[in-house]
Every structure is written in structure tokens, then in C-alpha cells.
Design a protein around this motif. Structure first.
Motif, short mmCIF file in Angstrom:
data_model
loop_
_atom_site.label_atom_id
_atom_site.label_comp_id
_atom_site.label_asym_id
_atom_site.label_seq_id
_atom_site.Cartn_x
_atom_site.Cartn_y
_atom_site.Cartn_z
N VAL A 75 -2.62 -3.35 -10.18
CA VAL A 75 -1.42 -2.77 -9.59
C VAL A 75 -1.57 -2.65 -8.08
CG1 VAL A 75 0.08 -0.73 -9.48
CG2 VAL A 75 -0.84 -1.49 -11.69
N VAL A 76 -0.60 -3.22 -7.36
CA VAL A 76 -0.51 -3.08 -5.91
C VAL A 76 0.70 -2.21 -5.62
CG1 VAL A 76 -0.25 -4.26 -3.70
CG2 VAL A 76 -1.43 -5.41 -5.59
N LEU A 77 0.48 -1.03 -5.02
CA LEU A 77 1.60 -0.18 -4.62
C LEU A 77 2.02 -0.55 -3.21
CD1 LEU A 77 1.08 3.53 -5.75
CD2 LEU A 77 2.76 1.89 -6.54
N ILE A 78 3.32 -0.76 -3.04
CA ILE A 78 3.87 -1.10 -1.73
C ILE A 78 4.70 0.09 -1.28
CG2 ILE A 78 5.32 -2.69 -0.43
CD1 ILE A 78 4.56 -4.86 -2.45
N THR A 79 4.32 0.66 -0.13
CA THR A 79 4.95 1.89 0.30
C THR A 79 5.09 1.96 1.82
OG1 THR A 79 4.75 4.30 0.27
CG2 THR A 79 2.70 3.06 0.27
N ALA A 80 6.06 2.69 2.27
CA ALA A 80 6.20 2.95 3.70
C ALA A 80 5.25 4.07 4.12
CB ALA A 80 7.63 3.33 4.04
N ARG A 81 4.75 4.82 3.14
CA ARG A 81 3.84 5.93 3.39
C ARG A 81 2.49 5.64 2.77
NH1 ARG A 81 5.95 11.63 1.77
NH2 ARG A 81 3.94 11.36 0.82
N ALA A 82 1.47 5.59 3.59
CA ALA A 82 0.11 5.42 3.06
C ALA A 82 -0.79 6.46 3.72
CB ALA A 82 -0.38 4.01 3.30
N GLN A 83 -0.41 7.71 3.54
CA GLN A 83 -1.20 8.80 4.09
C GLN A 83 -2.34 9.12 3.13
OE1 GLN A 83 1.82 11.74 4.69
NE2 GLN A 83 2.72 10.66 6.41
N VAL A 95 -4.60 2.86 -9.18
CA VAL A 95 -3.99 1.77 -8.43
C VAL A 95 -5.10 0.91 -7.81
CG1 VAL A 95 -2.63 1.27 -6.36
CG2 VAL A 95 -1.85 3.00 -7.99
N ASP A 96 -4.94 -0.40 -7.84
CA ASP A 96 -5.97 -1.31 -7.37
C ASP A 96 -5.89 -1.61 -5.88
OD1 ASP A 96 -7.29 -2.15 -10.03
OD2 ASP A 96 -5.14 -2.28 -10.42
N ALA A 97 -4.69 -1.51 -5.29
CA ALA A 97 -4.53 -1.79 -3.86
C ALA A 97 -3.25 -1.15 -3.34
CB ALA A 97 -4.50 -3.29 -3.60
N PHE A 98 -3.24 -0.90 -2.03
CA PHE A 98 -2.06 -0.39 -1.33
C PHE A 98 -1.66 -1.39 -0.27
CE2 PHE A 98 -3.09 3.81 -2.90
CZ PHE A 98 -1.86 4.45 -2.92
N LEU A 99 -0.37 -1.54 -0.07
CA LEU A 99 0.16 -2.36 1.01
C LEU A 99 1.24 -1.52 1.69
CD1 LEU A 99 -0.24 -5.18 2.17
CD2 LEU A 99 1.56 -5.97 0.67
N THR A 100 1.12 -1.36 3.00
CA THR A 100 2.05 -0.52 3.74
C THR A 100 3.17 -1.35 4.35
OG1 THR A 100 0.22 0.95 4.26
CG2 THR A 100 2.22 1.24 5.54
#
Length: 122
Positions: A75-83, A95-100
Motif C-alpha cells: 500500500v502506497v498512501l498518497i497525501t498532501a500531509r506527511a507530518q 502502510v508500505d510507502a508514503f508519497l506527498t
């Protein structure tokens, strides 16, 4: 590959970039649609927008990771917030990765390619 975003332009942009890299891409309009499609599509990787109607990306990711049949899906979460609190919450969910947002399509492709390879190797 399953791309989940309620914004049609972003959903199609992500899908196009991944298709150009040779991925078989399916799309969903929100977290509920994702959960309905994931058993049919059997994706290695799901990209999930966080802010969506009906069922947001947080809850969709949590349900994917809790379910024995889908917990292996990356799972890659795509978000405007990566605090820091968001990263911790994602880590707790699995979650496996974040993309801002806004993101570089090359970074998206690298992350998805790496996670797909890890999924195949598992």
C-alpha cells in the motif's frame, strides 16, 4: 496495480504513468470501491489517496492490512500531509510507502516498481 483516488484527473495521471511503465492498471474512485475491487483485481500494489468520500485512504489501508486475504498487498498512501503523526499512523497500519502531493511521477514509478518487486519476491 490498483490506483485509488476520487479526483479523476489525478487518478488518470497516475494510471497513465504506470501504464507507460508496463503495469496493468485498474482504478477505483474511493476506499469502498477499492475494497470491492481488490479481490477481483488481485493487485500487487495499491496507491491510495488519503482524503476521499465514503471511505478514506486510512481506513481502506487498515482494512486491507487486517484482512488475511489482502494483507500481502503493498500500500502506497498518497497525501498532501506527511507530518510525523501521519507517518506514525501509517506505520501503525502497515502502510508500505508514503508519497506527498504534489509528487514527481518518476518517484511514484520507482516506489511502485520497488514494492511490486518486493511483493513478487515474498
Amino acid at each position: 496495480m490498483l490506483v485509488v483516488d476520487d479526483d479523476e484527473v489525478i487518478r488518470q495521471l497516475i494510471a497513465l504513468n504506470l501504464r507507460l511503465e508496463g503495469f496493468d492498471v485498474h482504478t477505483a474512485v474511493d476506499g469502498q470501491d477499492c475494497l470491492e475491487q481488490v479481490r477481483e483485481v488481485l493487485p500487487e500494489v495499491v496507491t491510495l489517496d488519503v482524503m476521499m468520500p465514503r471511505l478514506d485512504g486510512w481506513e481502506a489501508a487498515a482494512r486491507l492490512k487486517r484482512d488475511a486475504e489482502t494483507r500481502h498487498v503493498k500500500v502506497v498512501l498518497i497525501t498532501a500531509r506527511a507530518q510525523e503523526t501521519d507517518l506514525r499512523r501509517g506505520s501503525d497500519i502497515g502502510v508500505d510507502a508514503f508519497l506527498t502531493k504534489p509528487f514527481d511521477p518518476a518517484e511514484l514509478i520507482r516506489i511502485v516498481r520497488d514494492l511490486a518487486a518486493a511483493s513478487r519476491a515474498a
